[in-house]
Design an enzyme around this catalytic site. Structure first.
Site, PDB file in Angstrom:
ATOM      1  N   GLY A  68      22.811 -22.941  14.910  1.00 12.80           N
ATOM      2  CA  GLY A  68      22.237 -23.911  15.493  1.00 12.80           C
ATOM      3  C   GLY A  68      20.671 -23.609  16.008  1.00 12.80           C
ATOM      4  N   GLY A  78      17.957 -23.509  14.707  1.00 11.99           N
ATOM      5  CA  GLY A  78      16.876 -24.402  13.825  1.00 11.99           C
ATOM      6  C   GLY A  78      16.519 -23.732  12.469  1.00 11.99           C
ATOM      7  N   SER A  85      22.443 -14.099   8.893  1.00 14.20           N
ATOM      8  CA  SER A  85      22.155 -12.719   8.644  1.00 14.20           C
ATOM      9  C   SER A  85      22.367 -11.930   9.975  1.00 14.20           C
ATOM     10  CB  SER A  85      20.857 -12.319   8.250  1.00 14.20           C
ATOM     11  OG  SER A  85      20.001 -12.951   8.462  1.00 14.20           O
TER      12      SER A  85
END
Length: 192
Positions: free
Chosen positions: A17, A19, A88
Site C-alpha cells: 500500500g 505506492g 521484497s
C-alpha cells in the site's frame, strides 16, 4: 525510435500500500514517452506468472525476489530499464540482487510510509485480515519488513504527492546520468 541509454534496474521496495506499483507505472509511462526501452516487473503479476506456486514463507519470498532480480539483470544488461515493484521485505536478498547486477546499475527506491497510515488507506482490507489472523505471514504485521539501510532514493509517500515522488525519482536519475534530461527528447520546434 528508442533513445540509446544503458540499462539499469530501478527497484521499488516498501510495505503493502505504500505506492510501489502506482509509481512504477507512472515512471514507466514517462520513460516510454521519452523513447526509452523500459519494462515493469510488478510483484503481484510476477507471482501469478513467473513464481506461481510459491507461498509466503521466507524461503519462497526470497526465491520470488531472486527471480525478479534475475529477469531485471537480463533486461538491464540488454539495454532495457527494468523497474521492479515488489515488497521484497528482507534486506539480505535485496542486497544479493544488487550484487548480481552490474556495478552502479541498481537503484533502490524505498517508499517509506507509516504502517498506521497504510492500514487506514488499505482498500483491500489486508492489514485488518492480518491483524485478525485471517492472512498469515503478512509483511509488517506477522512477518518483518527490513527497510533498506542506504537506498539511493527515499520517498515519503505519506508526505509527498505521487507527482512529487515521481519528480524526485526522475530528477535523481537525470542528475546522475541514468536517463537524459527530458528536454533532450523534446521534439524540435520549427523556426517561423
Amino acid at each position: 525510435m528508442s533513445a540509446n541509454v544503458d540499462g539499469f534496474t530501478l527497484w521499488f521496495t516498501g510495505l503493502s500500500g505504500s505506492g510501489k506499483t502506482t509509481l512504477a507505472r507512472q515512471v514507466w509511462r514517462e520513460l516510454r514517452a521519452r523513447g526509452l526501452k523500459v519494462e515493469v516487473l510488478d510483484g503481484d503479476v510476477v507471482r501469478q506468472n513467473l513464481s506461481k506456486g510459491l507461498g509466503f514463507s521466507k524461503e519462497d519470498r526470497d526465491t520470488n525476489i531472486r527471480r525478479i532480480g534475475f529477469v531485471c539483470n537480463l533486461l538491464s544488461r540488454n539495454g532495457v530499464i527494468a523497474i521492479a515493484a515488489a515488497i521484497s521485505p528482507y534486506r539480505a536478498v535485496r542486497d544479493e540482487v544488487r550484487a548480481s547486477q552490474d556495478t552502479g546499475r541498481f537503484v533502490e527506491v524505498f517508499l517509506d510510509c507509516p504502517i498506521e497510515l497504510l492500514m487506514k488507506r488499505d482498500v483491500k482490507g489486508l492489514y485488518q485480515k492480518a491483524l485478525t489472523g485471517k492472512v498469515e505471514n503478512f509483511t509488517g504485521i506477522s512477518d518483518p519488513y527490513e527497510p533498506p539501510e542506504n537506498p539511493e532514493i527515499v520517498l515519503h509517500t505519506d508526505q509527498e504527492t505521487e507527482e512529487q515522488s515521481m519528480a524526485k525519482i526522475l530528477a535523481w536519475l537525470e542528475e546522475r546520468g541514468y536517463v537524459p534530461p527530458y528536454h533532450d527528447h523534446a521534439p524540435e520546434r520549427a523556426c517561423p
